[in-house]
Design an enzyme around this catalytic site. Structure first.
Site, PDB file in Angstrom:
ATOM      1  CG  HIS A 113      34.522  34.821  42.993  1.00 40.22           C
ATOM      2  ND1 HIS A 113      33.243  34.565  42.477  1.00 40.22           N
ATOM      3  CD2 HIS A 113      34.913  36.177  42.371  1.00 40.22           C
ATOM      4  CE1 HIS A 113      32.832  35.488  41.811  1.00 40.22           C
ATOM      5  NE2 HIS A 113      33.918  36.371  41.528  1.00 40.22           N
TER       6      HIS A 113
ATOM      7  CG  MET B 225      28.746  42.533  39.595  1.00 47.67           C
ATOM      8  SD  MET B 225      30.052  41.516  40.190  1.00 47.67           S
ATOM      9  CE  MET B 225      31.329  42.826  40.646  1.00 47.67           C
TER      10      MET B 225
ATOM     11  CG  MET C  99      37.981  40.066  34.453  1.00 49.38           C
ATOM     12  SD  MET C  99      38.701  41.780  35.558  1.00 49.38           S
ATOM     13  CE  MET C  99      38.066  41.580  37.228  1.00 49.38           C
TER      14      MET C  99
ATOM     15  CG  HIS D  64      32.284  37.057  38.511  1.00 48.21           C
ATOM     16  ND1 HIS D  64      32.290  38.027  39.094  1.00 48.21           N
ATOM     17  CD2 HIS D  64      31.202  37.538  37.488  1.00 48.21           C
ATOM     18  CE1 HIS D  64      31.962  39.031  38.676  1.00 48.21           C
ATOM     19  NE2 HIS D  64      30.930  38.634  37.800  1.00 48.21           N
TER      20      HIS D  64
ATOM     21  CG  ASP E  89      36.631  37.708  39.657  1.00 52.04           C
ATOM     22  OD1 ASP E  89      35.548  37.884  39.720  1.00 52.04           O
ATOM     23  OD2 ASP E  89      37.382  37.805  40.931  1.00 52.04           O
TER      24      ASP E  89
ATOM     25  CG  ASP F 198      32.302  39.625  43.252  1.00 53.16           C
ATOM     26  OD1 ASP F 198      33.283  40.038  44.190  1.00 53.16           O
ATOM     27  OD2 ASP F 198      32.258  39.291  42.121  1.00 53.16           O
TER      28      ASP F 198
ATOM     29  CB  SER G 224      37.855  37.212  44.789  1.00 52.59           C
ATOM     30  OG  SER G 224      38.363  37.477  43.317  1.00 52.59           O
TER      31      SER G 224
ATOM     32  CG  MET H 198      33.145  40.084  35.036  1.00 50.70           C
ATOM     33  SD  MET H 198      34.077  40.623  36.482  1.00 50.70           S
ATOM     34  CE  MET H 198      34.853  39.132  36.807  1.00 50.70           C
TER      35      MET H 198
HETATM   36  C1  DX5 Z   1      35.799  42.558  40.316  1.00 49.65           C
HETATM   37  C2  DX5 Z   1      35.488  40.925  40.862  1.00 49.65           C
HETATM   38  C3  DX5 Z   1      35.781  40.417  42.332  1.00 49.65           C
HETATM   39  C4  DX5 Z   1      36.844  41.312  43.100  1.00 49.65           C
HETATM   40  C5  DX5 Z   1      36.580  41.591  44.317  1.00 49.65           C
HETATM   41  O1  DX5 Z   1      35.311  42.557  39.090  1.00 49.65           O
HETATM   42  O2  DX5 Z   1      34.447  40.488  40.224  1.00 49.65           O
HETATM   43  O3  DX5 Z   1      35.270  39.263  42.377  1.00 49.65           O
HETATM   44  O4  DX5 Z   1      37.776  40.419  43.010  1.00 49.65           O
HETATM   45  O5  DX5 Z   1      37.464  42.186  44.913  1.00 49.65           O
HETATM   46  P1  DX5 Z   1      37.492  42.897  46.441  1.00 49.65           P
HETATM   47  O6  DX5 Z   1      36.829  41.694  47.157  1.00 49.65           O
HETATM   48  O7  DX5 Z   1      38.977  43.341  46.664  1.00 49.65           O
HETATM   49  O8  DX5 Z   1      36.388  43.969  46.263  1.00 49.65           O
HETATM   50 ZN    ZN Z   2      33.990  38.648  40.674  1.00 50.11          ZN
END
Ligand code: DX5
Ligand code: ZN
Length: 216
Positions: free
Chosen positions: A35, A142, A39, A68, A37, A176, A10, A70
């Site tokens: 991956h 999640m 947001m 991903h 993220d 994740d 990620s 969010m």
């Molecule tokens: C959190 C993200 C994850 C995050 C996971 O909302 O969706 O992808 O990067 O991080 P770790 O592996 O550090 O828990």
């Molecule tokens: Zn994620």
């Protein structure tokens, strides 16, 4: 048939001042996809990156981009992310109370010939995703509250993974949040085949070893 285990570092835990080098490194170390993220500060209480950044990093590596989302209004951004170079787009079940909205997002992604995932937050019941299993490529379970990296793995999410795997042997199940060499075996045993890991991989002294330890 057992599905091959894929590792998705990620980007959230990478050094954003050196994104290109960070991506090339995990690619060379055998990562299967990146991956990313996204947001919006509304669906979750954090803001990360948007399509312009993805467009820039697309130039440095051919690794599949697993985006991903969010965000509260995924449909408004799907074309932008696909134009920027996303290969897989995951939308959250919780972004709307109306399942028709999710179907629209799924349709939009599939119409462009790309892979689509639906994600469940920890408190969303497993059954919520069942209606989509025949039309999507991946379920993202999640195992932390979305929004931040570096949180602890919620092991009570494992039965959720098992329930989805029991229902569908072929679908990709991505996990994740809080994945490391201790929690990865539990997720795999429950039926997950794509492991996302941010802090465990990017925070490791030896990132190659970290990636390999998740696959083993
Ligand atoms: C959190 C993200 C994850 C995050 C996971 O909302 O969706 O992808 O990067 O991080 P770790 O592996 O550090 O828990
Ligand atoms: Zn994620």
């Amino acid at each position: 048939m057992k599905k091959r285990i894929k590792i998705a570092p990620s980007l959230l835990s990478a050094d954003y001042a050196r994104l290109g080098e960070e991506i090339k490194e995990i690619e060379a170390f055998g990562a299967d996809m990146l991956h990313i993220d996204v947001m919006d500060g509304h669906f979750v209480s954090n803001i990360t990156i948007g399509a312009p950044v993805i467009k820039s990093i697309r130039k440095v590596s051919p690794i599949p981009f697993d985006v991903h989302l969010m965000v509260s209004d995924p449909c408004a951004f799907i074309d932008d992310f696909l134009d920027a170079g996303a290969d897989i787009i995951t939308v959250h079940f919780e972004c709307s109370d109306n399942p028709a909205f999710l179907y629209e997002a799924i349709k939009k992604i599939k119409a462009r010939g790309k892979r689509v995932g639906v994600s469940l937050k920890p408190h969303t019941p497993t059954e919520a995703v069942f209606q989509f299993l025949d039309i999507i490529d991946m379920v993202l379970v999640m195992t932390v509250e979305p929004g931040f990296g570096g949180q602890g793995f919620m092991s009570d999410m494992l039965p959720k993974i098992a329930k989805i795997r029991e229902k569908n042997q072929n679908i990709d199940i991505q996990v994740d949040g809080g994945i490391n060499n201790k929690t990865a075996p539990l997720a795999k045993l429950s039926g997950a085949n794509i492991l996302v890991a941010g802090s465990y991989i990017f925070g490791a002294k030896d990132r190659r070893a970290a990636i390999n330890s998740l696959r083993e």
